[in-house]
Enzyme design. Sequence first.
Site, mmCIF file in Angstrom:
data_model
loop_
_atom_site.group_PDB
_atom_site.id
_atom_site.type_symbol
_atom_site.label_atom_id
_atom_site.label_comp_id
_atom_site.label_asym_id
_atom_site.label_seq_id
_atom_site.Cartn_x
_atom_site.Cartn_y
_atom_site.Cartn_z
ATOM 1 C CE LYS A 125 -3.729 -2.580 2.143
ATOM 2 N NZ LYS A 125 -4.434 -3.014 3.351
ATOM 3 C CG ASP A 139 -9.536 -0.453 5.126
ATOM 4 O OD1 ASP A 139 -9.178 -0.709 3.957
ATOM 5 O OD2 ASP A 139 -8.851 -0.726 6.129
ATOM 6 C CD GLN A 194 -3.507 -4.799 6.552
ATOM 7 O OE1 GLN A 194 -3.408 -3.807 5.837
ATOM 8 N NE2 GLN A 194 -4.173 -5.880 6.185
#
Length: 296
Positions: free
Chosen positions: A53, A120, A97
């Site tokens: 990312k 997200d 994460q």
Amino acid sequence: MAATIIEGKKVSARIRKELKPRIAALKEKGVTPGLAAVLVGDDPASQTYVASKGRACDKLGLYSEIILKSAGTSQDELLDIVRQLNENDQIHGILVQSPLPSHIDEMTVTLAIRPDKDVDGFHPHNVGLLLLGRPALISCTPFGIIKLLEHYDIDPEGKEVVVVGRSNIVGKPVAALLMQKGRTANATVTVAHSRTPDLAEVTRRADILVAAIGRPEMITADMVKDGAVVIDVGINRVEDAGTEKGYRLVGDVAFEAVADKVSHITPVPGGVGPLTIAMLMTNTVTAAEILTGIDS
Ligand code: NDP
């Protein structure tokens, strides 16, 4: 092999290219879209995801911060980091994460992220908007699946879609997107899961089958209708002494056998995976546009 292989890398490259003018418009006004990724612990797969990312941000000229914390980090410490990122004007997108260590409650952390920085798309605010048909920041993997279908001119309207898996990050949101009124939607959606008694009977009905299970090659050729479109979300490591790493990645679909009877199929790797990162970049740019009021 009869099927068209859905090339996630190609679609992902196109999406990133399309982001460039939007990023340039923001930069012209002095704004560089910024993403912060927080990783707690040393899970190797998570480390790989977070690093990729960061690299994707670099390639597009986005600002990124990767915050690495030890597995012993407390929930309060993590919440403090999130609060600081919420207030940080350089950061337009925040992701924490998963999986998090078991002493940290993922929902508490998700709720702490400002919904307009929730790239997200996991915050209940964004999940709610999605269900209401007014999506703002859409969960990256489901959003990527829609982009794959669009790219290959696969219109779900009126089709039978079966989603296997009902997780909050893939199964439920992809089902919600495909059943919406609108473009690349309007499907009749069935969601199957581990309590579905005769899974093969359900999956065989699918014109479009989305497998988001996390079980290596569980969907076999006899479970799939001739000519179906198969989207394999699964990423599973299976031991393989013949490879340098000692494992290889396979999806939830038995690729070779299924590819012989379907019209389109995503490979693993190289199918859905690249889209997840491309949509994260898209969401970061969208969040920067919304937060700053700058729109190309
Ligand atoms: P979860 O473990 O959260 O959910 C798995 C789902 O599959 C559950 O709903 C579960 O049912 C269902 N399931 C499990 N076993 C069976 C079975 N035997 N028959 C029918 N259904 C079953 O996984 P995720 O949704 O987070 O991820 C799914 C896969 O996708 C994983 O391999 C993951 O690594 C991958 N992934 C890939 C991404 C990408 O970028 N390509 C992004 C995110 C995930 P129940 O609810 O009843 O337990």
